[in-house]
Write a protein that holds these residues in place. Structure first.
Motif, PDB file in Angstrom:
ATOM      1  N   GLN A 116     -19.349 -10.191  -4.441  1.00 28.22           N
ATOM      2  CA  GLN A 116     -18.972  -8.787  -4.556  1.00 28.22           C
ATOM      3  C   GLN A 116     -17.958  -8.399  -3.486  1.00 28.22           C
ATOM      4  N   GLU A 117     -18.139  -8.951  -2.287  1.00 29.58           N
ATOM      5  CA  GLU A 117     -17.180  -8.672  -1.219  1.00 29.58           C
ATOM      6  C   GLU A 117     -15.822  -9.286  -1.551  1.00 29.58           C
ATOM      7  N   ARG A 118     -15.813 -10.472  -2.151  1.00 35.43           N
ATOM      8  CA  ARG A 118     -14.558 -11.086  -2.570  1.00 35.43           C
ATOM      9  C   ARG A 118     -13.860 -10.250  -3.647  1.00 35.43           C
ATOM     10  N   TYR A 119     -14.649  -9.707  -4.573  1.00 37.03           N
ATOM     11  CA  TYR A 119     -14.077  -8.867  -5.628  1.00 37.03           C
ATOM     12  C   TYR A 119     -13.454  -7.598  -5.047  1.00 37.03           C
ATOM     13  N   ARG A 120     -14.143  -6.984  -4.094  1.00 34.97           N
ATOM     14  CA  ARG A 120     -13.584  -5.807  -3.433  1.00 34.97           C
ATOM     15  C   ARG A 120     -12.314  -6.167  -2.667  1.00 34.97           C
ATOM     16  N   ASP A 121     -12.319  -7.345  -2.060  1.00 35.34           N
ATOM     17  CA  ASP A 121     -11.144  -7.800  -1.320  1.00 35.34           C
ATOM     18  C   ASP A 121      -9.953  -7.994  -2.261  1.00 35.34           C
ATOM     19  N   THR A 164       6.497 -13.851  -5.520  1.00 33.69           N
ATOM     20  CA  THR A 164       5.349 -13.946  -6.426  1.00 33.69           C
ATOM     21  C   THR A 164       4.067 -13.586  -5.691  1.00 33.69           C
ATOM     22  N   TYR A 165       3.332 -12.640  -6.249  1.00 34.23           N
ATOM     23  CA  TYR A 165       2.029 -12.258  -5.717  1.00 34.23           C
ATOM     24  C   TYR A 165       0.959 -12.802  -6.656  1.00 34.23           C
ATOM     25  N   THR A 166       0.001 -13.552  -6.105  1.00 31.65           N
ATOM     26  CA  THR A 166      -1.100 -14.100  -6.895  1.00 31.65           C
ATOM     27  C   THR A 166      -2.380 -13.348  -6.566  1.00 31.65           C
ATOM     28  N   LEU A 167      -3.062 -12.876  -7.597  1.00 34.46           N
ATOM     29  CA  LEU A 167      -4.309 -12.157  -7.385  1.00 34.46           C
ATOM     30  C   LEU A 167      -5.322 -13.073  -6.698  1.00 34.46           C
ATOM     31  N   GLU A 168      -6.101 -12.516  -5.821  1.00 37.15           N
ATOM     32  CA  GLU A 168      -7.016 -13.301  -5.011  1.00 37.15           C
ATOM     33  C   GLU A 168      -8.314 -13.619  -5.764  1.00 37.15           C
ATOM     34  N   TRP A 169      -8.949 -14.717  -5.347  1.00 38.66           N
ATOM     35  CA  TRP A 169     -10.278 -15.134  -5.805  1.00 38.66           C
ATOM     36  C   TRP A 169     -10.351 -15.301  -7.322  1.00 38.66           C
ATOM     37  N   ASP A 170      -9.268 -15.782  -7.916  1.00 41.19           N
ATOM     38  CA  ASP A 170      -9.241 -16.126  -9.339  1.00 41.19           C
ATOM     39  C   ASP A 170      -9.469 -14.917 -10.242  1.00 41.19           C
ATOM     40  N   THR A 171      -9.154 -13.724  -9.758  1.00 42.32           N
ATOM     41  CA  THR A 171      -9.243 -12.534 -10.594  1.00 42.32           C
ATOM     42  C   THR A 171      -8.013 -12.428 -11.485  1.00 42.32           C
ATOM     43  N   ALA A 172      -8.049 -11.527 -12.448  1.00 38.87           N
ATOM     44  CA  ALA A 172      -6.934 -11.361 -13.386  1.00 38.87           C
ATOM     45  C   ALA A 172      -6.831  -9.889 -13.778  1.00 38.87           C
ATOM     46  N   LEU A 173      -5.682  -9.513 -14.342  1.00 44.96           N
ATOM     47  CA  LEU A 173      -5.458  -8.141 -14.781  1.00 44.96           C
ATOM     48  C   LEU A 173      -5.718  -8.018 -16.278  1.00 44.96           C
ATOM     49  N   PRO A 211      10.593   9.354 -16.945  1.00 43.71           N
ATOM     50  CA  PRO A 211       9.490   8.487 -17.374  1.00 43.71           C
ATOM     51  C   PRO A 211       8.193   9.278 -17.477  1.00 43.71           C
ATOM     52  N   THR A 212       7.357   8.917 -18.434  1.00 40.49           N
ATOM     53  CA  THR A 212       6.129   9.661 -18.650  1.00 40.49           C
ATOM     54  C   THR A 212       4.877   8.792 -18.670  1.00 40.49           C
ATOM     55  N   ALA A 213       5.004   7.480 -18.628  1.00 40.71           N
ATOM     56  CA  ALA A 213       3.852   6.603 -18.815  1.00 40.71           C
ATOM     57  C   ALA A 213       3.240   6.169 -17.481  1.00 40.71           C
ATOM     58  N   ASP A 214       1.912   6.092 -17.452  1.00 39.19           N
ATOM     59  CA  ASP A 214       1.193   5.513 -16.317  1.00 39.19           C
ATOM     60  C   ASP A 214       1.089   4.002 -16.519  1.00 39.19           C
ATOM     61  N   LEU A 215       0.925   3.285 -15.412  1.00 38.10           N
ATOM     62  CA  LEU A 215       0.535   1.878 -15.483  1.00 38.10           C
ATOM     63  C   LEU A 215      -0.935   1.808 -15.100  1.00 38.10           C
ATOM     64  N   LYS A 216      -1.768   1.425 -16.063  1.00 35.25           N
ATOM     65  CA  LYS A 216      -3.210   1.347 -15.834  1.00 35.25           C
ATOM     66  C   LYS A 216      -3.669  -0.092 -16.031  1.00 35.25           C
ATOM     67  N   THR A 217      -4.385  -0.616 -15.067  1.00 37.28           N
ATOM     68  CA  THR A 217      -4.864  -1.987 -15.182  1.00 37.28           C
ATOM     69  C   THR A 217      -6.231  -2.128 -14.523  1.00 37.28           C
ATOM     70  N   CYS A 218      -7.068  -2.948 -15.117  1.00 31.23           N
ATOM     71  CA  CYS A 218      -8.382  -3.264 -14.554  1.00 31.23           C
ATOM     72  C   CYS A 218      -8.360  -4.685 -13.994  1.00 31.23           C
ATOM     73  N   ILE A 219      -9.255  -4.948 -13.057  1.00 30.97           N
ATOM     74  CA  ILE A 219      -9.287  -6.239 -12.374  1.00 30.97           C
ATOM     75  C   ILE A 219     -10.483  -7.034 -12.877  1.00 30.97           C
ATOM     76  N   GLU A 220     -10.198  -8.039 -13.687  1.00 32.66           N
ATOM     77  CA  GLU A 220     -11.245  -8.908 -14.230  1.00 32.66           C
ATOM     78  C   GLU A 220     -11.753  -9.809 -13.109  1.00 32.66           C
ATOM     79  N   PRO A 221     -13.082  -9.869 -12.896  1.00 32.49           N
ATOM     80  CA  PRO A 221     -13.605 -10.516 -11.683  1.00 32.49           C
ATOM     81  C   PRO A 221     -13.607 -12.034 -11.683  1.00 32.49           C
ATOM     82  N   GLY A 233     -10.135  -0.883 -10.743  1.00 36.74           N
ATOM     83  CA  GLY A 233      -8.769  -1.003 -11.233  1.00 36.74           C
ATOM     84  C   GLY A 233      -7.779  -0.273 -10.356  1.00 36.74           C
ATOM     85  N   VAL A 234      -6.528  -0.280 -10.799  1.00 37.44           N
ATOM     86  CA  VAL A 234      -5.435   0.394 -10.103  1.00 37.44           C
ATOM     87  C   VAL A 234      -4.618   1.145 -11.140  1.00 37.44           C
TER      88      VAL A 234
END
Length: 260
Positions: A44-49, A158-167, A218-228, A240-241
């Motif tokens: 859980q701490e890794r996911y928060r990180d 290139t930025y790689t999401l940490e701890w094997d998470t995905a968007l 522009p009128t659109a938001d960028l919405k994404t969730c972080i798959e653990p 998410g962000v």
């Protein structure tokens, strides 16, 4: 009188095999429960990180645009195939923003995943004033940007999401990975920062501008969730962000709590 001492009664009693087995079994059970709890807490701490790191990354991209952070080499030409600059201060282009695109890969089962984001600097190669733009009075910001002949630099960060998470997309939208192109651009005429978003990856700045839902802003938001990626139970809700429509600085990047 003669006192007889029974030495056997004074001797220490040992543990039987059954008692030893029971002790080891109970101890092992307690340790296994403790280890599971520690592992869950660590995951859980890794996911928060990973979530915090992604938020910081997006905020950092806005800071680079606002503070005009230039990663372009002096030997990189402004126009593809053109001559390289002779040295610092002789460039015929100027930095105006960043283009961020999601990178789609596949897992072992062939499922698409977004686990990294590429960022490239955006440059204007033509100096434009509002009076120069397409004869429009007044011209829109998108018109000014198009007439500025925007290009992207060769350098890729290139930025790689940490701890094997995905968007992934929010549950209210179509399921699947979050693919996007995010153009953060500072107006060459006013210095105001705009944000443009599309749901496709790998576009040029002009393609992003052409795909906006409004001809002016522009009128659109960028919405994404972080798959653990297995860090937390699948039944738990993701964090998410969200990047607000037309965000002008890092304040437009918000963290979304689980369930929101």
């Amino acid at each position: 009188a003669i006192i007889v001492v029974d030495m056997k009664k004074g001797a220490a009693q040992g543990f039987t095999i059954i008692e030893v087995i029971l002790f080891l079994a109970v101890t092992g059970l307690i340790m296994s429960v403790m280890l599971v709890g520690i592992a869950n807490g660590l995951n859980q701490e890794r996911y928060r990180d990973a979530s915090t790191s992604l938020l910081s990354y997006f905020k950092g991209q806005y800071s680079d645009v606002v503070n005009v952070s230039n990663s372009r080499s002096q030997y990189e030409p402004c126009i593809s195939g053109g001559p390289a600059d002779a040295g610092r201060g002789t460039s015929d282009c100027f930095i105006v923003g960043k283009l961020l695109t999601s990178v789609v890969t596949t897992d072992a089962g062939g499922n698409p995943l977004v686990k990294s984001i590429q960022s490239r600097s955006v440059f204007a190669t033509t100096e434009v004033t509002p009076d120069d733009v397409s004869g429009l009075t007044p011209p829109s910001d998108i018109d000014i940007l198009k007439d500025s002949d925007l290009i992207v630099g060769d350098a890729v960060d290139t930025y790689t999401l940490e701890w094997d998470t995905a968007l992934v997309r929010p549950s209210t939208e179509t399921a699947g990975p979050t693919t996007f192109s995010l153009l953060i651009v500072r107006m060459p005429t006013s210095g105001v920062v705009h944000t443009y978003v599309t749901n496709a990856a790998g576009n040029s700045p002009v393609e992003v501008l052409n795909s906006t839902t409004s001809p002016a802003e522009p009128t659109a938001d960028l919405k994404t969730c972080i798959e653990p990626g297995g860090l937390i139970k699948s039944t738990q809700q993701y964090t998410g962000v969200i990047i607000g429509a037309n965000a002008a600085n890092s304040g437009g990047v918000k963290f979304v709590m689980a369930g929101d």
